[in-house]
Design an enzyme around this catalytic site. Structure first.
Site, PDB file in Angstrom:
ATOM      1  N   PHE A 129       0.879  -1.171   0.000  1.00 58.69           N
ATOM      2  CA  PHE A 129       0.000   0.000   0.000  1.00 58.69           C
ATOM      3  C   PHE A 129       0.924   1.230   0.000  1.00 58.69           C
ATOM      4  O   PHE A 129       1.917   1.267   0.725  1.00 58.69           O
ATOM      5  CB  PHE A 129      -0.884  -0.016   1.260  1.00 58.69           C
ATOM      6  CG  PHE A 129      -1.915   1.066   1.260  1.00 58.69           C
ATOM      7  CD1 PHE A 129      -3.110   0.904   0.589  1.00 58.69           C
ATOM      8  CD2 PHE A 129      -1.685   2.265   1.918  1.00 58.69           C
ATOM      9  CE1 PHE A 129      -4.061   1.922   0.571  1.00 58.69           C
ATOM     10  CE2 PHE A 129      -2.625   3.280   1.898  1.00 58.69           C
ATOM     11  CZ  PHE A 129      -3.820   3.107   1.226  1.00 58.69           C
ATOM     12  N   ASP A 198       2.142  -5.077   8.346  1.00 61.97           N
ATOM     13  CA  ASP A 198       0.961  -4.227   8.242  1.00 61.97           C
ATOM     14  C   ASP A 198      -0.250  -5.159   8.137  1.00 61.97           C
ATOM     15  O   ASP A 198      -0.383  -5.911   7.164  1.00 61.97           O
ATOM     16  CB  ASP A 198       1.090  -3.334   6.994  1.00 61.97           C
ATOM     17  CG  ASP A 198      -0.092  -2.396   6.809  1.00 61.97           C
ATOM     18  OD1 ASP A 198      -1.209  -2.740   7.253  1.00 61.97           O
ATOM     19  OD2 ASP A 198       0.089  -1.338   6.183  1.00 61.97           O
ATOM     20  N   TYR A 223     -10.540   0.559  10.928  1.00 64.80           N
ATOM     21  CA  TYR A 223     -11.777   0.995  10.257  1.00 64.80           C
ATOM     22  C   TYR A 223     -12.241   0.035   9.165  1.00 64.80           C
ATOM     23  O   TYR A 223     -13.251   0.287   8.525  1.00 64.80           O
ATOM     24  CB  TYR A 223     -11.630   2.415   9.679  1.00 64.80           C
ATOM     25  CG  TYR A 223     -10.340   2.692   8.940  1.00 64.80           C
ATOM     26  CD1 TYR A 223     -10.096   2.162   7.680  1.00 64.80           C
ATOM     27  CD2 TYR A 223      -9.356   3.488   9.512  1.00 64.80           C
ATOM     28  CE1 TYR A 223      -8.921   2.411   7.012  1.00 64.80           C
ATOM     29  CE2 TYR A 223      -8.164   3.744   8.856  1.00 64.80           C
ATOM     30  CZ  TYR A 223      -7.944   3.206   7.607  1.00 64.80           C
ATOM     31  OH  TYR A 223      -6.776   3.443   6.959  1.00 64.80           O
ATOM     32  N   LYS A 224     -11.492  -1.064   8.945  1.00 69.82           N
ATOM     33  CA  LYS A 224     -11.921  -2.023   7.918  1.00 69.82           C
ATOM     34  C   LYS A 224     -12.690  -3.164   8.594  1.00 69.82           C
ATOM     35  O   LYS A 224     -13.841  -2.998   8.960  1.00 69.82           O
ATOM     36  CB  LYS A 224     -10.698  -2.534   7.156  1.00 69.82           C
ATOM     37  CG  LYS A 224      -9.884  -1.438   6.460  1.00 69.82           C
ATOM     38  CD  LYS A 224      -8.749  -2.059   5.672  1.00 69.82           C
ATOM     39  CE  LYS A 224      -7.722  -1.046   5.216  1.00 69.82           C
ATOM     40  NZ  LYS A 224      -8.215  -0.145   4.184  1.00 69.82           N
ATOM     41  N   ARG A 374     -12.559  -4.406  -6.616  1.00 74.24           N
ATOM     42  CA  ARG A 374     -12.357  -5.104  -5.332  1.00 74.24           C
ATOM     43  C   ARG A 374     -13.705  -5.347  -4.659  1.00 74.24           C
ATOM     44  O   ARG A 374     -14.543  -4.454  -4.579  1.00 74.24           O
ATOM     45  CB  ARG A 374     -11.520  -4.248  -4.364  1.00 74.24           C
ATOM     46  CG  ARG A 374     -10.099  -4.047  -4.736  1.00 74.24           C
ATOM     47  CD  ARG A 374      -9.286  -3.526  -3.552  1.00 74.24           C
ATOM     48  NE  ARG A 374      -9.977  -2.548  -2.730  1.00 74.24           N
ATOM     49  CZ  ARG A 374      -9.515  -2.077  -1.576  1.00 74.24           C
ATOM     50  NH1 ARG A 374      -8.369  -2.513  -1.088  1.00 74.24           N
ATOM     51  NH2 ARG A 374     -10.180  -1.171  -0.893  1.00 74.24           N
TER      52      ARG A 374
HETATM   53  C1  PLP Z   1      -2.283  -1.902   3.898  1.00 73.51           C
HETATM   54  C2  PLP Z   1      -2.657  -0.508   4.295  1.00 73.51           C
HETATM   55  N1  PLP Z   1      -1.802   0.230   5.030  1.00 73.51           N
HETATM   56  C3  PLP Z   1      -2.121   1.504   5.399  1.00 73.51           C
HETATM   57  C4  PLP Z   1      -3.341   2.058   5.050  1.00 73.51           C
HETATM   58  C5  PLP Z   1      -3.765   3.460   5.381  1.00 73.51           C
HETATM   59  O1  PLP Z   1      -3.134   4.044   6.394  1.00 73.51           O
HETATM   60  P1  PLP Z   1      -3.844   5.222   7.230  1.00 73.51           P
HETATM   61  O2  PLP Z   1      -4.707   4.535   8.253  1.00 73.51           O
HETATM   62  O3  PLP Z   1      -2.711   5.967   7.799  1.00 73.51           O
HETATM   63  O4  PLP Z   1      -4.666   6.024   6.279  1.00 73.51           O
HETATM   64  C6  PLP Z   1      -4.246   1.316   4.302  1.00 73.51           C
HETATM   65  C7  PLP Z   1      -5.540   1.928   3.928  1.00 73.51           C
HETATM   66  O5  PLP Z   1      -6.359   1.430   3.256  1.00 73.51           O
HETATM   67  C8  PLP Z   1      -3.889   0.007   3.907  1.00 73.51           C
HETATM   68  O6  PLP Z   1      -4.727  -0.715   3.172  1.00 73.51           O
END
Ligand code: PLP
Length: 399
Positions: A129, A198, A223-224, A374
């Protein structure tokens, strides 16, 4: 009723998690974007109302102690811990995922000894990401390391005595591919380097096993699949054995051993608190705490969620295979269960327009440039009839 519709009916009838849907605010839209923003748990608005009106409005400053505001980051970290296979006391909630990637990655290089110990290279997931990649580049500049992008499967061959830290995504945000966390973590550890995972697309969707597999550091959003709400705070896991030497690049006053001592000199607190920075975002944090209550239901477990996630994605792929016009979409998500997260990604030349039409027809997924559709499957609130309907509407949209 078609065979697939009949199968969907049977699968829904025997679904152990079917009743959990009632805990969420949903309508007749097929919501397949929980891998971007999870749906609203029905009791969250009432809890937020109480936090705002009573805790803030009436108790005011007293709430930092009397309503447990001050200790919320670690308390909520302990609610997330069992969902990612961590014992209590290793996760702190706060800040965004991006900020936690920064803390974790710079902290990882410092744990490894950095360039002065001959550890002067950071490896980053080549398909990461974007935010992780941008932050890794900055972390490399700041720590005097070089940065190399490597496909996760090629990490074992890329490790050397120079590797300080490796930043990987557990599930690829675009393809939905699940990477081999146990194997890769073991290889990183054997090379004397520090792993940073991550978990944005895996936490709440499948077993992670942080403690069991020897993960050093991890971050994730809430938030997911954890349904914490838009911009809900992220979290940082620092393995117990590293806590005493974790040297955060953002040593704010909240992570001081004596925050109200107001000392000019920084002295890091022990434990998960060391991952904090500044004043926590209480409104979002307590909305998240309420959202996590769904995991306390006796019928909800990570194992049950994973089993249903695989069944749902298998069934959706079968329906797409049966309904979609030949040659219009190509499946990007691996068929092997061991390599699949909780989403299905389909490549399609006109993905942006197709997704626009799908959303207009009541099936909400999303689109990632340049050509990926997706579809996220949140087993807590999705059913098999919805998977079948989504595939049917997609087929109509494509023809
Ligand atoms: C794998 C991954 N890392 C990081 C993030 C986003 O980071 P942040 O919460 O700082 O916006 C996302 C957002 O969709 C993501 O899918």
């Amino acid at each position: 009723m078609s065979d697939l519709q009949e199968r969907a009916r049977e699968l829904d009838a025997s679904d152990q998690l079917a009743a959990v849907r009632g805990d969420f605010v949903l309508d007749d839209v097929v919501y397949l974007d929980g891998n971007s923003l999870g749906a609203l748990p029905a009791h969250v608005p009432g809890r937020v109302e109480d936090v705002v009106r009573r805790q803030w409005g009436e108790l005011r400053i007293r709430s930092w102690t009397e309503s447990g505001w001050w200790t919320a980051p670690e308390r909520i970290g302990d609610l997330i811990a069992p969902l990612v296979g961590a014992a209590a006391g290793q996760i702190v909630v706060g800040d965004s995922t991006s900020v936690n990637v920064f803390k974790a990655l710079v902290g990882a290089v410092r744990l490894a000894g950095g360039p002065s110990a001959g550890r002067d290279e950071i490896l980053v997931d080549a398909s990461t990401f974007p935010t992780d990649g941008y932050i890794a580049a900055s972390a490399a500049r700041m720590t005097g390391c070089s940065l190399r992008a490597v496909a996760p499967g090629e990490v074992p061959g890329a490790l050397s005595s120079r590797t300080a830290a490796v930043l990987l995504n557990h599930v690829d945000y675009r393809s939905g591919r699940l990477h081999d966390l146990p194997g890769l973590t073991g290889a990183i550890r054997a090379a004397g380097a520090v792993s940073v995972w991550d978990l944005c697309h895996s936490a709440g969707a499948l077993p992670v096993g942080l403690d069991e597999h020897g993960v050093d550091l991890a971050v994730g959003c809430t938030y997911k699949f954890l349904n914490g709400g838009p911009g809900a705070p992220a979290y940082l896991y620092v393995r117990g054995e590293h806590q005493a030497s974790f040297d955060s690049p953002l040593p704010g006053w909240n992570s001081h051993a004596e925050p109200f001592g107001m000392r000019p000199q920084y002295e890091a607190a022990d434990g998960a608190v060391r991952g904090r920075v500044g004043t926590p975002d209480i409104l979002s944090m307590l909305a998240l705490e309420a959202a996590l209550e769904v995991w306390r239901r006796p019928d909800v477990s990570v194992a049950a969620v994973r089993a249903k996630s695989l069944a749902l994605t298998d069934f959706f792929l079968e329906c797409v295979g049966a309904y979609a016009p030949a040659g219009r979409v190509e499946t990007v998500t691996p068929h092997a269960h061991a390599e699949r997260g909780s989403q299905v990604a389909l490549r399609c030349a006109d993905a942006g327009e197709v997704m626009g039409r799908l959303i207009a027809a009541g099936v909400v997924g999303d689109y990632r440039a340049p050509d990926v559709l997706r579809f996220g499957f949140t087993p807590l609130y999705l059913g098999f009839a919805e998977a079948e309907r989504a595939a049917r509407v997609l087929a109509d949209t494509l023809s």
